[in-house]
Design a protein around this motif. Structure first.
Motif, mmCIF file in Angstrom:
data_model
loop_
_atom_site.group_PDB
_atom_site.id
_atom_site.type_symbol
_atom_site.label_atom_id
_atom_site.label_comp_id
_atom_site.label_asym_id
_atom_site.label_seq_id
_atom_site.Cartn_x
_atom_site.Cartn_y
_atom_site.Cartn_z
ATOM 1 N N LEU A 131 -3.591 -105.074 119.256
ATOM 2 C CA LEU A 131 -3.453 -105.976 118.110
ATOM 3 C C LEU A 131 -2.737 -107.263 118.507
ATOM 4 O O LEU A 131 -3.104 -108.358 118.060
ATOM 5 C CB LEU A 131 -2.693 -105.268 116.985
ATOM 6 N N VAL A 132 -1.703 -107.133 119.341
ATOM 7 C CA VAL A 132 -1.002 -108.316 119.835
ATOM 8 C C VAL A 132 -1.954 -109.182 120.658
ATOM 9 O O VAL A 132 -1.950 -110.414 120.560
ATOM 10 C CB VAL A 132 0.226 -107.909 120.670
ATOM 11 N N GLY B 212 -4.225 -111.075 118.423
ATOM 12 C CA GLY B 212 -3.516 -112.190 117.808
ATOM 13 C C GLY B 212 -3.344 -113.365 118.752
ATOM 14 O O GLY B 212 -3.238 -114.509 118.313
ATOM 15 N N GLY B 213 -3.325 -113.091 120.052
ATOM 16 C CA GLY B 213 -3.158 -114.149 121.037
ATOM 17 C C GLY B 213 -4.445 -114.805 121.477
ATOM 18 O O GLY B 213 -4.414 -115.784 122.227
ATOM 19 N N LEU B 214 -5.579 -114.280 121.033
ATOM 20 C CA LEU B 214 -6.853 -114.882 121.422
ATOM 21 C C LEU B 214 -7.002 -116.255 120.778
ATOM 22 O O LEU B 214 -6.790 -116.419 119.580
ATOM 23 C CB LEU B 214 -8.021 -113.984 120.998
ATOM 24 N N LYS B 215 -7.369 -117.226 121.571
ATOM 25 C CA LYS B 215 -7.552 -118.576 121.061
ATOM 26 C C LYS B 215 -8.887 -118.677 120.327
ATOM 27 O O LYS B 215 -9.908 -118.176 120.789
ATOM 28 C CB LYS B 215 -7.518 -119.582 122.213
ATOM 29 N N ALA B 216 -8.847 -119.311 119.167
ATOM 30 C CA ALA B 216 -10.062 -119.430 118.363
ATOM 31 C C ALA B 216 -11.163 -120.152 119.122
ATOM 32 O O ALA B 216 -12.342 -119.833 119.001
ATOM 33 C CB ALA B 216 -9.747 -120.162 117.059
ATOM 34 N N VAL C 225 -11.958 -104.704 120.330
ATOM 35 C CA VAL C 225 -12.235 -103.937 119.105
ATOM 36 C C VAL C 225 -12.731 -102.545 119.445
ATOM 37 O O VAL C 225 -12.293 -101.540 118.853
ATOM 38 C CB VAL C 225 -13.261 -104.693 118.227
ATOM 39 N N PHE C 226 -13.632 -102.432 120.414
ATOM 40 C CA PHE C 226 -14.167 -101.121 120.773
ATOM 41 C C PHE C 226 -13.111 -100.250 121.445
ATOM 42 O O PHE C 226 -13.103 -99.032 121.263
ATOM 43 C CB PHE C 226 -15.392 -101.286 121.674
ATOM 44 N N VAL C 227 -12.229 -100.858 122.234
ATOM 45 C CA VAL C 227 -11.143 -100.078 122.838
ATOM 46 C C VAL C 227 -10.216 -99.540 121.756
ATOM 47 O O VAL C 227 -9.767 -98.383 121.816
ATOM 48 C CB VAL C 227 -10.361 -100.931 123.857
ATOM 49 N N MET C 228 -9.936 -100.348 120.733
ATOM 50 C CA MET C 228 -9.116 -99.876 119.625
ATOM 51 C C MET C 228 -9.799 -98.733 118.882
ATOM 52 O O MET C 228 -9.162 -97.743 118.508
ATOM 53 C CB MET C 228 -8.810 -101.029 118.667
ATOM 54 N N ALA C 229 -11.112 -98.854 118.655
ATOM 55 C CA ALA C 229 -11.856 -97.770 118.010
ATOM 56 C C ALA C 229 -11.819 -96.505 118.870
ATOM 57 O O ALA C 229 -11.679 -95.381 118.353
ATOM 58 C CB ALA C 229 -13.303 -98.198 117.766
ATOM 59 N N ILE D 77 -7.719 -108.041 132.031
ATOM 60 C CA ILE D 77 -8.650 -109.164 132.057
ATOM 61 C C ILE D 77 -8.429 -110.114 130.879
ATOM 62 O O ILE D 77 -9.262 -110.974 130.604
ATOM 63 C CB ILE D 77 -10.119 -108.680 132.073
ATOM 64 N N TYR D 78 -7.283 -109.958 130.191
ATOM 65 C CA TYR D 78 -6.980 -110.868 129.079
ATOM 66 C C TYR D 78 -6.887 -112.311 129.572
ATOM 67 O O TYR D 78 -7.448 -113.225 128.964
ATOM 68 C CB TYR D 78 -5.667 -110.452 128.413
ATOM 69 N N GLN D 79 -6.171 -112.526 130.686
ATOM 70 C CA GLN D 79 -5.992 -113.879 131.196
ATOM 71 C C GLN D 79 -7.324 -114.507 131.579
ATOM 72 O O GLN D 79 -7.531 -115.709 131.416
ATOM 73 C CB GLN D 79 -5.045 -113.866 132.407
#
Length: 289
Positions: free
Chosen positions: A48-49, A52-56, A72-76, A240-242
């Protein structure tokens, strides 16, 4: 609140009591439900954090949307693992049905996560359209694996929930499902390294390590099944967020052509050669009149 208590609080209390009873009798429970759920919850908080940090501006691009879908799929995936843990181990018919449905959806989402990761790498390397042959391969793997899960709903050949609430594996289909997932992962890694000139070196390592963490978690669980390690996919996604937020790609998503960063990096390498020393560049003789 009544539904939440029926589907969440009451089963957790029952299973925690059952675990304490096992410990009192000197037995070791198969899965430490409290620790596993805590790990899943912590991983969901991190996801979730991350969302929230993803740039639009990034999520408007194909790669940004794919990474958003991956999170989203990892959260599911983690939520389904928690749901299974809450209802596992019970001999009641409803609990066994819920556990079976949760585990079936768990495997379906698992296959989808591998597909999204493969698609993400495909778009990064070859642009928005991707490579047709490569896309056909990992999509076929997805279809086969989802078919295995659907067939298992009726046949119970991949897995089923026993009368005592235990998870019983059908080795043939389970191994087929697992091997196909890792075959797709190996194919992605092979394509990634074969096309390494298209992207900056900093991207290759996080992409290549994405399936490694879940693989290590599965190897660990072969020897110690006391804690569920479904949170491994959350660790991989965070790695791979960065990449998802950077402009490190050498090719444009839409056209597949080289970007300004590719040109700048190529020029940096060119001028860093001994031939292009500072003295040589500053010398008037090196410029034709």
């Amino acid at each position: 609140f009544g539904c939440a208590r029926f589907f969440w609080a009451d089963p957790m209390v029952r299973f925690c009591r059952a675990m304490r009873a096992c410990v009192a009798r000197g037995e070791t429970p198969l899965v430490n439900i409290d620790s596993s759920i805590a790990l899943d919850l912590l991983s969901i908080v991190f996801m979730l954090v991350t969302m929230g940090g993803l740039k639009a501006s990034r999520t408007r691009k194909t790669s940004g949307r794919l990474y958003f879908g991956l999170v989203v799929f990892v959260m599911a995936f983690l939520l389904l693992d928690m749901l299974y843990l809450v209802f596992s181990g019970s001999s009641e018919g409803l609990s066994r049905d819920v556990a079976f449905a949760a585990k079936s959806a768990y495997f379906a989402v698992n296959a989808a996560i591998v597909w999204i990761w493969a698609r993400y790498v495909d778009c990064t390397l070859f642009g928005r359209g991707g490579n047709r042959a490569f896309r056909a391969f990992y999509t076929c793997v997805l279809v086969i694996n989802e078919g295995i899960v659907l067939v298992n709903l009726a046949s119970k050949d991949m897995f089923f929930i026993g009368q005592d609430g235990s998870f019983v594996v059908g080795f043939a289909l389970m191994w087929a499902f697992t091997l196909l997932n890792y075959l797709s992962a190996l194919a992605v890694i092979a394509v990634l390294f074969s096309q390494r000139k298209r992207v900056k070196r900093g991207i290759i390592v996080p992409f290549a390590l994405f399936p490694l963490v879940p693989f290590v978690a599965e190897v660990v669980q072969l020897f110690d099944r006391s804690v569920s390690l479904a949170c491994a996919y959350a660790v991989s996604s965070l790695m791979i967020y960065q990449v998802s937020q950077s402009d490190l790609m050498y090719t444009d998503e839409l056209t597949g052509l080289g970007t300004r960063r590719a040109l700048a990096d190529r020029l940096d390498k060119w001028f860093s050669c001994p031939f292009w020393s500072t003295a040589t560049i500053r010398s008037p003789a090196c410029f034709p009149m």
